[in-house]
Design a protein around this motif. Structure first.
Motif, PDB file in Angstrom:
ATOM      1  N   HIS A  69      -4.741  -1.587   0.005  1.00  0.00           N
ATOM      2  CA  HIS A  69      -5.095  -0.382   0.273  1.00  0.00           C
ATOM      3  C   HIS A  69      -3.476  -0.617   1.481  1.00  0.00           C
ATOM      4  CE1 HIS A  69      -8.847   1.606  -0.812  1.00  0.00           C
ATOM      5  NE2 HIS A  69      -9.339   0.175  -0.995  1.00  0.00           N
ATOM      6  N   TYR A  70      -3.688  -1.606   2.263  1.00  0.00           N
ATOM      7  CA  TYR A  70      -2.408  -2.216   3.245  1.00  0.00           C
ATOM      8  C   TYR A  70      -0.649  -1.917   1.899  1.00  0.00           C
ATOM      9  CZ  TYR A  70      -5.790  -3.753   5.403  1.00  0.00           C
ATOM     10  OH  TYR A  70      -6.581  -4.521   6.461  1.00  0.00           O
ATOM     11  N   LEU A  71      -1.459  -1.994   0.646  1.00  0.00           N
ATOM     12  CA  LEU A  71      -0.255  -2.116  -0.525  1.00  0.00           C
ATOM     13  C   LEU A  71       0.213  -0.480  -0.533  1.00  0.00           C
ATOM     14  CD1 LEU A  71      -0.803  -4.632  -3.583  1.00  0.00           C
ATOM     15  CD2 LEU A  71       0.821  -5.186  -1.239  1.00  0.00           C
ATOM     16  N   LEU A  72      -1.347   0.284  -0.446  1.00  0.00           N
ATOM     17  CA  LEU A  72      -0.991   2.062  -1.190  1.00  0.00           C
ATOM     18  C   LEU A  72       0.256   2.736   0.482  1.00  0.00           C
ATOM     19  CD1 LEU A  72      -4.595   2.891  -2.124  1.00  0.00           C
ATOM     20  CD2 LEU A  72      -1.819   2.774  -3.489  1.00  0.00           C
ATOM     21  N   ASP A  73      -0.188   1.886   1.590  1.00  0.00           N
ATOM     22  CA  ASP A  73       0.905   2.568   2.040  1.00  0.00           C
ATOM     23  C   ASP A  73       2.565   3.174   1.826  1.00  0.00           C
ATOM     24  OD1 ASP A  73      -1.424   2.897   3.801  1.00  0.00           O
ATOM     25  OD2 ASP A  73      -1.022   1.495   4.866  1.00  0.00           O
ATOM     26  N   GLY A  74       2.843   1.702   1.975  1.00  0.00           N
ATOM     27  CA  GLY A  74       4.172   1.314   0.978  1.00  0.00           C
ATOM     28  C   GLY A  74       4.577   2.212  -0.470  1.00  0.00           C
ATOM     29  N   LEU A  75       3.228   2.552  -0.906  1.00  0.00           N
ATOM     30  CA  LEU A  75       4.027   3.509  -2.161  1.00  0.00           C
ATOM     31  C   LEU A  75       5.305   4.150  -2.093  1.00  0.00           C
ATOM     32  CD1 LEU A  75       0.880   3.576  -4.283  1.00  0.00           C
ATOM     33  CD2 LEU A  75       2.572   1.479  -3.995  1.00  0.00           C
TER      34      LEU A  75
ATOM     35  N   ARG B  21     -16.728   0.730  -6.761  1.00  0.00           N
ATOM     36  CA  ARG B  21     -15.181   0.179  -4.919  1.00  0.00           C
ATOM     37  C   ARG B  21     -14.355  -0.890  -5.607  1.00  0.00           C
ATOM     38  NH1 ARG B  21     -17.188  -1.007   0.581  1.00  0.00           N
ATOM     39  NH2 ARG B  21     -18.223  -2.575  -0.455  1.00  0.00           N
ATOM     40  N   PRO B  22     -13.919  -1.268  -7.214  1.00  0.00           N
ATOM     41  CA  PRO B  22     -12.810  -1.475  -7.614  1.00  0.00           C
ATOM     42  C   PRO B  22     -11.412  -2.029  -6.949  1.00  0.00           C
ATOM     43  CG  PRO B  22     -12.392   0.676  -9.023  1.00  0.00           C
ATOM     44  CD  PRO B  22     -13.224   0.952  -8.401  1.00  0.00           C
ATOM     45  N   LEU B  23     -11.330  -1.564  -6.136  1.00  0.00           N
ATOM     46  CA  LEU B  23     -10.359  -1.477  -5.116  1.00  0.00           C
ATOM     47  C   LEU B  23      -9.973  -2.114  -3.935  1.00  0.00           C
ATOM     48  CD1 LEU B  23      -7.842   1.862  -5.786  1.00  0.00           C
ATOM     49  CD2 LEU B  23      -8.412  -0.460  -6.975  1.00  0.00           C
ATOM     50  N   GLU B  24     -11.517  -2.341  -3.914  1.00  0.00           N
ATOM     51  CA  GLU B  24     -11.538  -3.016  -2.644  1.00  0.00           C
ATOM     52  C   GLU B  24     -12.546  -4.947  -3.117  1.00  0.00           C
ATOM     53  OE1 GLU B  24     -12.302  -2.380   0.721  1.00  0.00           O
ATOM     54  OE2 GLU B  24     -12.537  -0.338   0.113  1.00  0.00           O
ATOM     55  N   GLY B  25     -12.277  -5.294  -2.162  1.00  0.00           N
ATOM     56  CA  GLY B  25     -12.157  -7.198  -1.537  1.00  0.00           C
ATOM     57  C   GLY B  25     -11.128  -7.682  -2.653  1.00  0.00           C
ATOM     58  N   MET B  26     -10.080  -7.597  -1.967  1.00  0.00           N
ATOM     59  CA  MET B  26      -8.307  -7.977  -2.725  1.00  0.00           C
ATOM     60  C   MET B  26      -7.998  -8.114  -1.112  1.00  0.00           C
ATOM     61  SD  MET B  26      -7.122  -6.269  -6.165  1.00  0.00           S
ATOM     62  CE  MET B  26      -7.131  -4.143  -5.621  1.00  0.00           C
ATOM     63  N   THR B  27      -6.754  -9.443  -0.768  1.00  0.00           N
ATOM     64  CA  THR B  27      -6.264  -9.618   0.757  1.00  0.00           C
ATOM     65  C   THR B  27      -5.344 -10.294  -0.171  1.00  0.00           C
ATOM     66  OG1 THR B  27      -8.815 -10.770   1.187  1.00  0.00           O
ATOM     67  CG2 THR B  27      -6.869 -11.034   2.381  1.00  0.00           C
ATOM     68  N   LEU B  28      -3.832  -9.492   1.143  1.00  0.00           N
ATOM     69  CA  LEU B  28      -2.859 -10.180   1.123  1.00  0.00           C
ATOM     70  C   LEU B  28      -2.499 -11.495   1.913  1.00  0.00           C
ATOM     71  CD1 LEU B  28      -0.932  -6.371   1.544  1.00  0.00           C
ATOM     72  CD2 LEU B  28      -0.890  -8.649  -0.135  1.00  0.00           C
TER      73      LEU B  28
END
Length: 396
Positions: A245-251, A189-196
């Motif tokens: 995943h929050y960034l993906l919402d804005g793509l 799950r490489p895209l987990e574990g990142m925080t804004l």
């Protein structure tokens, strides 16, 4: 009235609304002449007067809900606004200056706590809060899962260390939206574990170095070296570990808006080229009378119109909460290509004079070229379409 007639009337009314938005934005943008943007570019001067004018007119809050001081409109209206800024001749220097008030705060709007939204969003709407955005890193490129910037929890605060690159506005910004790893990368799950994190851009802990670049000199791009930057728990955007995943919402909306900015810049260059082709007399005739000049300009107009139609379609789908990944990516690809082709053909139309800065073409050409690379390359768009739309094997 038949159902078909009602739908047609609704469509006409919607087109009239967007025309009014575009006309109002263009009228305001036109108060800043081409000479203003030439000076900003030459002196690498942030266009604060332009930003202030749009903030005072309420445009910064175009997609922010009214309860936070905004207009409560959609991505479609915002895209039309930014297209017209580009078309005024402001280019990326003007479009980026407004863009970065409108779109980077969206993760806060969509995922921040109610307390954070009430505290933070009005500052963007009033044009008082300028924020830099820290996602890209020199060692990870487009593979965001491999960012190395880390945030560690110490008591009631997070401490961030790492490096970012291409952070727009960091020379002037007071806030910094940072994506950092808060847990190790998991291959499954490489895209987990990142925080804004919504952080203060504290110069004691952030070494900001401007990047000397090809275009858009008025709006700075930077490397940022982060050493021990502290962020309070209340400034974590949404849930810890869900930042990517929050960034993906804005793509998708970002792709639409970038497409429209490129289209606007292409229209500005095309207008300059047509004016020159009509007035430049060689061999006792305007050069626009020659098909070798006229036909490429006509092709540019058609490409720009087609890209505009796709961008508006994608924006409409997004505002109606419908899937628009294919349309938004296609709009970005077509808009960037059409905008660059129009600027390049405008240079060809002007001939040697295109290299003279007084004709403004070379600035638009330099600035629009960026949009074939960022925020996503044309190759990555093709990767998306080939895999997600055509069903071909993933190539990366």
């Amino acid at each position: 009235m038949s159902e078909m007639s009602a739908a047609y009337e609704t469509q006409l009314a919607r087109e009239q609304e967007l025309t009014e938005v575009g006309d109002a934005a263009r009228t305001l943008a036109n108060k800043f002449p081409l000479s203003y943007w030439r000076e900003c570019d030459k002196e690498e001067k942030y266009p604060w007067d332009f930003v202030k004018a749009f903030a005072e007119a309420g445009w910064m809050g175009i997609i922010v809900p009214e309860e936070y001081g905004g207009m409560g409109l959609g991505v479609t209206e915002a895209a039309v606004m930014l297209r017209e800024i580009g078309a005024s001749g402001a280019g990326m220097s003007g479009a980026s200056a407004i863009h970065f008030y409108v779109f980077p705060p969206q993760p806060i709007l969509r995922h921040g706590s109610e307390e954070m939204k009430k505290r933070v969003l009005p500052g963007f709407v009033r044009g008082e809060t300028l924020m830099a955005f820290g996602v890209t890193e020199p060692t990870s490129g487009v593979d965001t899962s491999r960012i190395r910037t880390r945030a560690e929890k110490k008591g009631d605060r997070w401490v961030i260390n790492g490096q970012k690159v291409w952070s727009t506005n960091a020379q002037n910004a007071t806030k910094y939206l940072i994506l950092a790893r808060t847990s190790p990368r998991d291959d499954k799950r490489p895209l987990e574990g990142m925080t804004l994190f919504y952080a203060d851009l504290d110069r004691k802990h952030c070494d900001v170095r401007v990047i000397d670049k090809l275009g858009r000199a008025a709006v700075d791009s930077n490397e940022v070296f982060i050493d021990g930057l502290e962020v309070a728990e209340e400034n974590v955007v949404g849930e810890v570990g869900k930042g990517f995943h929050y960034l993906l919402d804005g793509l998708n909306p970002e792709r639409v808006v970038v497409a429209m900015e490129a289209i606007g810049i292409g229209r500005a260059a095309l207008d300059l080229a047509v004016g020159y082709a009509n007035s430049r007399i060689i061999f006792d005739r305007p050069i626009g009378k020659n098909q070798a000049v006229a036909h490429p300009l006509a092709e540019c107009w058609m490409r720009l119109e087609a890209a505009n139609a796709m961008a508006l379609r994608a924006a409409t789908l997004y505002d109606n909460h419908q899937s628009c990944g294919a349309e938004a990516n296609t709009a970005k690809f077509l808009g960037a290509e059409a905008g660059f082709l129009a600027c390049d053909q405008a240079m060809q139309t002007h001939g040697g004079f295109a290299y003279a800065k007084e004709y403004h073409i070379e600035r638009l050409w330099r600035e629009v070229r960026l949009l074939r690379l960022a925020p996503i390359s044309q190759e990555m768009v093709c990767n998306y379409i080939s895999n997600k739309v055509l069903g071909l094997p993933k190539s990366y």
